[in-house]
Motif scaffolding. Sequence first.
Motif, PDB file in Angstrom:
ATOM      1  N   LEU A 149     -35.034  -3.336  24.562  1.00  0.00           N
ATOM      2  CA  LEU A 149     -33.588  -3.507  24.469  1.00  0.00           C
ATOM      3  C   LEU A 149     -32.832  -2.701  25.514  1.00  0.00           C
ATOM      4  CD1 LEU A 149     -33.250  -3.249  20.582  1.00  0.00           C
ATOM      5  CD2 LEU A 149     -33.573  -5.315  21.965  1.00  0.00           C
ATOM      6  N   ARG A 150     -31.667  -3.189  25.866  1.00  0.00           N
ATOM      7  CA  ARG A 150     -30.766  -2.409  26.709  1.00  0.00           C
ATOM      8  C   ARG A 150     -29.723  -1.747  25.814  1.00  0.00           C
ATOM      9  NH1 ARG A 150     -26.375  -6.117  30.091  1.00  0.00           N
ATOM     10  NH2 ARG A 150     -25.266  -6.992  28.302  1.00  0.00           N
ATOM     11  N   LYS A 151     -29.142  -0.666  26.311  1.00  0.00           N
ATOM     12  CA  LYS A 151     -28.130   0.047  25.531  1.00  0.00           C
ATOM     13  C   LYS A 151     -26.941  -0.866  25.246  1.00  0.00           C
ATOM     14  CE  LYS A 151     -29.166   4.624  27.480  1.00  0.00           C
ATOM     15  NZ  LYS A 151     -28.610   5.755  28.262  1.00  0.00           N
ATOM     16  N   LEU A 152     -26.329  -0.634  24.113  1.00  0.00           N
ATOM     17  CA  LEU A 152     -25.135  -1.389  23.751  1.00  0.00           C
ATOM     18  C   LEU A 152     -24.003  -0.990  24.691  1.00  0.00           C
ATOM     19  CD1 LEU A 152     -23.688  -3.287  21.745  1.00  0.00           C
ATOM     20  CD2 LEU A 152     -23.220  -1.277  20.326  1.00  0.00           C
ATOM     21  N   PRO A 153     -23.555  -1.896  25.560  1.00  0.00           N
ATOM     22  CA  PRO A 153     -22.543  -1.499  26.546  1.00  0.00           C
ATOM     23  C   PRO A 153     -21.150  -1.455  25.935  1.00  0.00           C
ATOM     24  CG  PRO A 153     -23.102  -3.815  26.832  1.00  0.00           C
ATOM     25  CD  PRO A 153     -24.006  -3.288  25.750  1.00  0.00           C
ATOM     26  N   PRO A 154     -20.292  -0.593  26.448  1.00  0.00           N
ATOM     27  CA  PRO A 154     -18.899  -0.596  26.022  1.00  0.00           C
ATOM     28  C   PRO A 154     -18.246  -1.916  26.414  1.00  0.00           C
ATOM     29  CG  PRO A 154     -19.432   1.386  27.271  1.00  0.00           C
ATOM     30  CD  PRO A 154     -20.561   0.436  27.461  1.00  0.00           C
ATOM     31  N   ARG A 155     -17.176  -2.249  25.720  1.00  0.00           N
ATOM     32  CA  ARG A 155     -16.367  -3.406  26.081  1.00  0.00           C
ATOM     33  C   ARG A 155     -15.037  -2.910  26.635  1.00  0.00           C
ATOM     34  NH1 ARG A 155     -21.305  -4.867  24.051  1.00  0.00           N
ATOM     35  NH2 ARG A 155     -21.368  -7.053  23.399  1.00  0.00           N
ATOM     36  N   LEU A 156     -14.540  -3.587  27.650  1.00  0.00           N
ATOM     37  CA  LEU A 156     -13.308  -3.169  28.307  1.00  0.00           C
ATOM     38  C   LEU A 156     -12.148  -4.076  27.907  1.00  0.00           C
ATOM     39  CD1 LEU A 156     -14.596  -2.441  31.932  1.00  0.00           C
ATOM     40  CD2 LEU A 156     -14.366  -0.848  30.019  1.00  0.00           C
ATOM     41  N   TYR A 157     -11.017  -3.452  27.598  1.00  0.00           N
ATOM     42  CA  TYR A 157      -9.802  -4.192  27.249  1.00  0.00           C
ATOM     43  C   TYR A 157      -8.644  -3.691  28.103  1.00  0.00           C
ATOM     44  CZ  TYR A 157     -12.279  -5.899  23.126  1.00  0.00           C
ATOM     45  OH  TYR A 157     -13.184  -6.505  22.293  1.00  0.00           O
ATOM     46  N   SER A 158      -7.902  -4.628  28.678  1.00  0.00           N
ATOM     47  CA  SER A 158      -6.720  -4.249  29.453  1.00  0.00           C
ATOM     48  C   SER A 158      -5.736  -3.519  28.550  1.00  0.00           C
ATOM     49  CB  SER A 158      -6.052  -5.498  30.026  1.00  0.00           C
ATOM     50  OG  SER A 158      -6.900  -6.164  30.929  1.00  0.00           O
ATOM     51  N   ILE A 159      -5.215  -2.414  29.046  1.00  0.00           N
ATOM     52  CA  ILE A 159      -4.273  -1.624  28.260  1.00  0.00           C
ATOM     53  C   ILE A 159      -2.902  -2.285  28.310  1.00  0.00           C
ATOM     54  CG2 ILE A 159      -3.155   0.628  28.053  1.00  0.00           C
ATOM     55  CD1 ILE A 159      -5.693   1.849  29.281  1.00  0.00           C
ATOM     56  N   ALA A 160      -2.287  -2.437  27.142  1.00  0.00           N
ATOM     57  CA  ALA A 160      -1.033  -3.181  27.018  1.00  0.00           C
ATOM     58  C   ALA A 160       0.170  -2.272  26.848  1.00  0.00           C
ATOM     59  CB  ALA A 160      -1.134  -4.161  25.839  1.00  0.00           C
ATOM     60  N   SER A 161       0.050  -1.027  27.253  1.00  0.00           N
ATOM     61  CA  SER A 161       1.181  -0.100  27.117  1.00  0.00           C
ATOM     62  C   SER A 161       1.163   0.896  28.263  1.00  0.00           C
ATOM     63  CB  SER A 161       1.130   0.638  25.778  1.00  0.00           C
ATOM     64  OG  SER A 161      -0.062   1.395  25.660  1.00  0.00           O
ATOM     65  N   SER A 162       2.321   1.491  28.523  1.00  0.00           N
ATOM     66  CA  SER A 162       2.479   2.477  29.584  1.00  0.00           C
ATOM     67  C   SER A 162       2.354   3.882  29.017  1.00  0.00           C
ATOM     68  CB  SER A 162       3.848   2.302  30.245  1.00  0.00           C
ATOM     69  OG  SER A 162       4.266   3.474  30.897  1.00  0.00           O
ATOM     70  N   HIS A 163       1.578   4.723  29.687  1.00  0.00           N
ATOM     71  CA  HIS A 163       1.456   6.119  29.277  1.00  0.00           C
ATOM     72  C   HIS A 163       2.800   6.830  29.410  1.00  0.00           C
ATOM     73  CE1 HIS A 163       0.378  10.427  29.637  1.00  0.00           C
ATOM     74  NE2 HIS A 163      -0.634  10.121  28.834  1.00  0.00           N
ATOM     75  N   ALA A 164       3.558   6.489  30.435  1.00  0.00           N
ATOM     76  CA  ALA A 164       4.864   7.113  30.632  1.00  0.00           C
ATOM     77  C   ALA A 164       5.809   6.787  29.478  1.00  0.00           C
ATOM     78  CB  ALA A 164       5.473   6.652  31.953  1.00  0.00           C
ATOM     79  N   ALA A 165       5.699   5.569  28.948  1.00  0.00           N
ATOM     80  CA  ALA A 165       6.585   5.159  27.855  1.00  0.00           C
ATOM     81  C   ALA A 165       6.058   5.596  26.497  1.00  0.00           C
ATOM     82  CB  ALA A 165       6.761   3.638  27.881  1.00  0.00           C
ATOM     83  N   ASN A 166       4.716   5.642  26.336  1.00  0.00           N
ATOM     84  CA  ASN A 166       4.108   5.987  25.044  1.00  0.00           C
ATOM     85  C   ASN A 166       2.921   6.909  25.263  1.00  0.00           C
ATOM     86  OD1 ASN A 166       5.573   3.857  23.242  1.00  0.00           O
ATOM     87  ND2 ASN A 166       4.737   2.650  24.929  1.00  0.00           N
ATOM     88  N   PRO A 167       3.140   8.173  25.568  1.00  0.00           N
ATOM     89  CA  PRO A 167       2.021   9.057  25.922  1.00  0.00           C
ATOM     90  C   PRO A 167       1.067   9.354  24.773  1.00  0.00           C
ATOM     91  CG  PRO A 167       4.059  10.306  25.730  1.00  0.00           C
ATOM     92  CD  PRO A 167       4.440   8.854  25.662  1.00  0.00           C
ATOM     93  N   ASP A 168       1.511   9.192  23.537  1.00  0.00           N
ATOM     94  CA  ASP A 168       0.673   9.569  22.394  1.00  0.00           C
ATOM     95  C   ASP A 168       0.026   8.376  21.704  1.00  0.00           C
ATOM     96  OD1 ASP A 168       1.250  12.227  22.794  1.00  0.00           O
ATOM     97  OD2 ASP A 168       2.976  12.210  21.453  1.00  0.00           O
ATOM     98  N   GLU A 169       0.198   7.185  22.263  1.00  0.00           N
ATOM     99  CA  GLU A 169      -0.455   6.011  21.687  1.00  0.00           C
ATOM    100  C   GLU A 169      -0.779   5.012  22.776  1.00  0.00           C
ATOM    101  OE1 GLU A 169       3.048   3.286  19.901  1.00  0.00           O
ATOM    102  OE2 GLU A 169       2.898   5.284  18.989  1.00  0.00           O
ATOM    103  N   LEU A 170      -1.823   4.238  22.536  1.00  0.00           N
ATOM    104  CA  LEU A 170      -2.305   3.260  23.511  1.00  0.00           C
ATOM    105  C   LEU A 170      -2.433   1.922  22.809  1.00  0.00           C
ATOM    106  CD1 LEU A 170      -5.136   3.772  26.101  1.00  0.00           C
ATOM    107  CD2 LEU A 170      -5.193   1.796  24.582  1.00  0.00           C
TER     108      LEU A 170
END
Length: 606
Positions: free
Chosen positions: A387-408
């Motif tokens: 088996l190969r390691k379970l790879p992470p899945r990537l998701y485009s981030i739908a928020s701005s860090h500048a606008a919402n620094p404490d949540e993504l």
Amino acid sequence: MKAAQIREHSSPLDASQAAQLESLVESLSPMQATWISGYLAGLNAALAEPGAVADAAPAAAAGSSQTLTILYGSQTGNAEGVAGSLRDAAQAGGITARLADMADYKPKDLKQESNLVVVVSTHGEGEPPDDAEDFYEFLHGKKAPKLDGVRFSVLALGDSSYEHFCETGRVIDERLAELGGTRVIDRVDCDVDYDDAAEAWTADVLAKFAAPEPAGDAHPTVTSLPTAARTPQAPTRKNPHGAAILANTVLNGRGSDKEVRHIELDTEDSGLIWTPGDSLGVVPSNPPAAVDALLAALQLDGDARVTGVDGEVSLAHALRHQYEITTLTRPFVTQYAQLAESGDLQNLLGDDQRDAFADYVYGRDLTDLVREYPVPGLSASDFVRLLRKLPPRLYSIASSHAANPDELHLTVAAVRYHSHGRDRLGVASTHLADRVGEDDTVPVYIDANKSFKLPADNDTPLIMIGPGTGVAPFRAFLQEREEQGAGGDNWLFFGAPHFRTDFYYQTDWLRWRRDGLLSRLDVAFSRDQADKVYVQHRLREQARDVYGWLENGANVYVCGDADRMARDVHDALGDIIAEQGGMSADAAADYLKRLQKEKRYQRDVY
């Protein structure tokens, strides 16, 4: 790395020094160990000459005055990251090294190189990254130079779930050799879990390319270990942050055949920092039902002990949390076929059966293969080794860090379908949608994407094309531009099946449209009329204005499906440029290439 125990009778070190050395070695990666061995050898040589300590260098590097050129082609930033780490390690070891993006590299310089390293990813089904297309074409054209005397090595990044795994790296490696280059390190092909393989290859590069050249006599100054080896790091693939889910909301209206969720993660005090265009890496777990089905097909006990990714665990734990079990890759099928001793399965792996192989693996997983081609007596340990390691899945981030620094925020389409007589679930999407409770956390990290970024000039107009969940990064773009008070016009093309049930983030878009931040909004709801209408059709309808925006300096961004949507949008843009600009098809293609080279046409497609 594992340190060998230092015996007192075989070492000049006292017990305290031996313990310190063993502790240091335990903390080192292979790359760092290679650097230190060279450093100590160089230092030892320098001590033999009075006053020479300040100029000591790793023995391997001493005497080499030729630059190591590290050339990368990267779609999402992974190849660039590996190349940058190699450059830092080389410089820390006293090796003169320069880093170059294939998009910025002058092909005429290729024949002047002495030591060349290439790190390149494969995009989609065997295609080079967007930024690497010109270099790739040059290398295979009539103007490609003879490379006699050029020493090279290639690291290829890819995903073995695709048919043409690491194709770009393989082709470049073979072409460099055809042109007369000398391969000093065999090409290494890396799967999605590339860290260990890339680090081992980096150590080999540092050892091989630092070999003294006959004509050289330079002694570079000793530098310290790379900063990354000494300072705490932000969450990474290897050391993700556990983020709690703050909100999990279905964006679709009642009656939709889609299930797209808006998910908010708590990032307060996480160390996670992102910019619009980046993705979030999610480290998921496999669906319990999929694990149970595979155990039943194997006729193995889930409590059996196996050596997993990080030590001894139960087989059930390994299959649930550590290994890929829902995707059939060619490397896995190849190894399994040898155990199954099946002529049919071996034939399916033939080079002339690639279409048949693709048809077979589509919609099937490991359980289907094991059921159809059982291997009597297969042990839990032997199976796990395939088996190969379970790879992470990537998701485009739908928020701005500048606008919402404490949540993504994420926009996640929950994958659920029926295939070959069984219900199937997407690994990460249903992990987020169904299996993370209020008291649970999700291991996450930021996957930076330097090839999908807002322009530095806030007055630059933007054309954003994002059907379905591909609209996610553009929500982050507009949040960022609102936060910055950007003056550039913004035009969004969005597509989905139905207006009533699938208009994701409708409230946000309409508010920004009302407030003037979103200058134009064109939507394509494909199933709301007899003829299907997609975003590329809306682009063609607005051809004159689209071309006018391009001529006025607009950047174009495309996010979403690579197989059909991105190709159709690319073709539409080419036709618009040719028609509105009075150009030939070839001239329009050159226009688009120029936009790509200038970072004015960027794509995040998958």
